[in-house]
Write an enzyme that holds these catalytic residues in place. Structure first.
Site, short mmCIF file in Angstrom:
data_model
loop_
_atom_site.label_atom_id
_atom_site.label_comp_id
_atom_site.label_asym_id
_atom_site.label_seq_id
_atom_site.Cartn_x
_atom_site.Cartn_y
_atom_site.Cartn_z
N LYS A 182 -0.43 -82.81 55.64
CA LYS A 182 -1.66 -83.49 55.36
C LYS A 182 -2.52 -82.49 54.50
O LYS A 182 -3.06 -81.39 54.91
CB LYS A 182 -2.53 -83.82 56.67
CG LYS A 182 -3.50 -84.87 56.54
CD LYS A 182 -4.73 -84.60 55.65
CE LYS A 182 -5.55 -83.33 56.18
NZ LYS A 182 -6.72 -82.98 55.22
N GLU A 258 -4.42 -70.77 61.94
CA GLU A 258 -5.15 -69.84 61.25
C GLU A 258 -6.61 -70.09 60.91
O GLU A 258 -6.72 -70.93 60.05
CB GLU A 258 -4.36 -69.62 60.02
CG GLU A 258 -4.39 -68.14 59.09
CD GLU A 258 -5.56 -68.32 58.23
OE1 GLU A 258 -6.66 -67.72 58.67
OE2 GLU A 258 -5.42 -68.81 57.29
N CYS A 292 -9.99 -66.49 53.57
CA CYS A 292 -10.24 -66.16 54.83
C CYS A 292 -10.18 -64.51 55.11
O CYS A 292 -10.81 -64.08 55.80
CB CYS A 292 -9.43 -66.97 55.86
SG CYS A 292 -7.58 -66.67 55.44
N GLU A 389 -19.06 -66.37 57.50
CA GLU A 389 -18.20 -66.34 56.51
C GLU A 389 -18.75 -66.68 55.16
O GLU A 389 -19.25 -67.98 55.14
CB GLU A 389 -16.79 -67.10 57.02
CG GLU A 389 -15.86 -66.63 56.14
CD GLU A 389 -14.30 -67.39 56.62
OE1 GLU A 389 -13.25 -66.86 56.30
OE2 GLU A 389 -14.43 -68.38 57.18
#
Length: 488
Positions: A182, A258, A292, A389
Site C-alpha cells: 500500500k 519504523e 525520520c 518531530e
C-alpha cells in the site's frame, strides 16, 4: 512541465497491480500533485476495500509456489530488478523529484540507496540457514530451520518513495513471502514504476500486488484482520503505528514498525567543528528535513555554541530554495500545505518562547509548498520544536554544559530512532554509544543509512529492523524439529 517530464509521466502506470494484471480501482481515481507547483501530475486508481481483498487473495494464492521457489531463482529475480533500477535510474530520480519535491541530485542518491536493497537481499536469499546438532542430553537430534512468515502487508511512506518500497519488498521476496503493498497517496508513482520493473524482472503473478488508495483504513483494516495475513510492516508516524499494532494484536501478526523520531545532535567542546557543521547540514537538510533520521534537536557545548551557530547560519543562508529539477537547488518544497503550516507553527512557538531566528523563519514565495531553510538559536527546552518531530528545514540550537547533561537531554524523549554526536575523545564516544538510547547512532558522521546495516529504533520509534541480515529475519519463522538420535 517540460516535454521530458510529460513523456516520463505518460509512461508511468497509474492502475492497481493485482495477480499480475494492471487494473482500474473500484473507487475511481485521485490526483497526484507536484508540490513545487501544485500541478496535477497524474490521476491514479483509488482502491476500494474489494480491491484490497483481491490483492490479498492473489498473494495467498501465489504463496505456496513462491515459498517453494528455489532461493537462487528468487535471488536472480531480485538481481534483475536491481539491474533494471540502475538502467532506469534517471527516470526514477526525476519521477521522485516531481511527485515528492526533493532536489534531483538527492533523488539520484535515493535510487542508488533504494537499489541496494534489491542487490543486498538478492544475496541474502541464498544464505537463509539453519542448524543441526545433538541435544544436550544426547537423546535426539535438533533441527532448526527457517521458513517464510507468509502473506505480508507493506505500508510505505511518502518521503522516500523508492527506498522505503525496496527496503520492504526485497527482504520479503528473498524470504519467500508474497506481498500486498500500500503506497502513500501523496507519492504513489515511484512505487508503480518500481512495480513495473519487478514485473519485467520476472516476479510471478500474485507475488507482488500493489493497491493505491486514499482510503487507507478502509482498505488495510480488513486485510489486517484477515487470518490469512501473517505479517504487517509499516513506516510512518508513531500515532498511526500504535493504531496498527492494536489492530495487528487481534491476529497476533508479526510486525515491523519504523515510527517517529526526534534525533539529538550533540557537539562537544573537543569536536572537529568543520566536520560537525558538515554533518549537521547533512543530518538536518537531507530530503528537506523530511526524514525520520533527520537531526531534530541540536545541543552544542556552551563554549563553542556561538561559533558553531555562526558557521551553520552562514552555510544555511546560502542555500537555494526552489523546484527540485532546477539547477543548484538545495531545498525543495515540503510535501503539502499542511506540512508548511506545521513547520511555521513550530518556529512561531519557539520565537514566542525566546528563540532567535538567525536565518530563514518564513514561508517561501511562489505557488509551491516552500519553507525557507532556518536556523534558530537560544531555543528553550520547552519549545515545541525541541519536543516534536519537525519534518522540515529547521535547525534549532540549544546549549549544554557537561557530558552528563548532554546525555540527559538526548534521552529526554519517548523516541529513540537515531542520535548523532561529534567528539574527538574516543572514550567519550564509547560512553555515548552505551548511554544514548537509540537504535542507531552516527559518531562523527551525519548520515547513517546503509542497506547492509540494521535500520530501526527503540522506545516509541518502533519494533524490528530493516536492512542487513536482520531485515530478512523479519520475514522468516523459526521452526524446531527433534528427531531420534541415530545412535539410540
Amino acid at each position: 512541465m517540460n516535454a521530458t517530464e510529460s513523456d516520463l509521466l505518460g509512461r508511468i502506470p497509474t492502475e492497481l497491480f493485482v495477480a499480475g494484471k494492471w487494473l482500474p480501482g473500484s473507487g475511481g481515481t485521485f490526483p497526484v500533485h507536484d508540490p513545487a507547483t501544485g500541478v496535477v501530475l497524474a490521476q491514479v486508481a483509488d482502491a476500494a476495500p474489494s480491491d484490497g481483498a483481491a490483492a490479498l487473495d492473489a498473494a495467498v494464492g501465489a504463496g505456496r509456489d513462491w515459498a517453494r521457489t528455489a532461493p537462487r531463482r528468487r535471488a536472480e529475480i531480485l538481481r534483475r530488478a536491481f539491474d533494471l533500477v540502475q538502467e532506469h535510474a534517471e527516470d526514477l530520480a526525476l519521477l521522485m523529484t516531481l511527485e515528492m519535491g526533493k532536489p534531483l541530485q538527492e533523488a539520484r542518491g535515493e535510487v542508488g540507496y533504494g537499489g541496494e536493497f534489491l542487490r543486498w537481499f538478492s544475496e541474502e536469499a541464498v544464505r537463509i540457514d539453519g542448524r543441526y546438532g545433538a541435544s544436550p542430553e544426547g537423546n535426539g537430534q535438533m533441527v532448526v530451520t527457517h521458513r517464510p512468515v507468509g502473506p505480508s502487508l507493506l505500508i510505505t511512506p511518502w518521503n522516500f518513495p523508492l527506498a522505503m518500497a525496496t527496503r520492504k519488498i526485497a527482504p520479503a521476496l528473498a524470504a519467500g513471502c508474497t506481498v500486498v503493498v500500500k503506497p502513500p497517496a501523496l507519492t504513489p508513482l515511484t512505487t508503480l514504476m518500481l512495480t513495473r520493473l519487478l514485473e519485467q524482472a520476472g516476479v510471478p503473478e500474485g507475488v507482488v500486488n500493489v493497491v493505491t488508495t486514499t482510503k487507507s483504513g478502509a482498505v488495510c483494516g480488513p486485510l489486517i484482520s484477515d487470518p490469512r495475513l501473517r505479517k504487517l510492516s509499516f513506516t510512518g508516524s508513531t500515532e498511526v503505528g500504535v493504531r496498527l499494532l492494536e489492530q495487528a494484536a487481534g491476529g497476533v501478526l508479526r510486525t515491523s514498525m519504523e515510527l517517529g523520531g526526534n534525533a539529538p545532535f550533540l557537539v562537544f567542546e573537543d569536536a572537529d567543528l568543520d566536520a560537525a557543521v558538515d554533518g549537521a547540514l547533512a543530518a538536518k537538510f537531507r530530503n528537506i528535513g523530511q526524514a525520520c533520521t533527520a537531526a531534530n534537536r541540536f545541543y552544542v557545548h556552551e563554549t563553542i555554541a556561538e561559533e558553531f551557530s555562526r558557521r551553520v547560519t552562514e552555510r544555511v543562508a546560502a542555500m537555494k530554495t526552489g523546484r527540485g529539477t532546477d539547477d543548484g537547488v538545495d531545498i525543495g518544497p515540503l510535501i503539502e500545505p499542511k506540512a508548511v503550516d506545521g513547520v511555521a507553527a513550530l518556529v512561531d512557538d519557539a520565537v514566542d518562547r525566546g528563540a532567535r531566528v538567525r536565518t530563514g523563519g518564513a514561508r517561501g514565495e511562489g505557488p509551491g509548498t516552500f519553507y525557507l531553510p532556518t536556523v534558530l538559536t537560544d531555543v528553550p527546552p520547552d519549545a515545541e520544536v525541541m519536543r516534536q518531530e519537525i519534518f522540515g528545514p529547521v535547525l534549532p540550537i540549544a546549549t549544554f554544559a557537561s557530558e552528563g547533561e548532554a546525555i540527559e537531554l538526548a534521552n529526554s524523549t519517548p523516541y529513540g530512532l537515531v542520535g548523532y554526536a561529534y567528539a574527538r575523545d574516543t572514550r567519550r564516544g564509547q560512553r555515548l554509544i552505551e548511554e544514548i538510547e537509540t537504535g542507531m547512532m552516527g559518531l562523527n558522521v551525519g548520515v547513517v543509512s546503509n542497506a547492509a546495516a540494521p535500520f530501526g529504533g527503540v522506545k516509541q520509534s518502533g519494533l524490528g529492523r530493516e536492512g542487513a541480515r536482520e531485515g530478512i529475519l523479519e520475514y522468516l519463522e523459526t521452526k524446531y524439529t527433534l528427531m531420534p538420535s541415530p545412535y539410540a
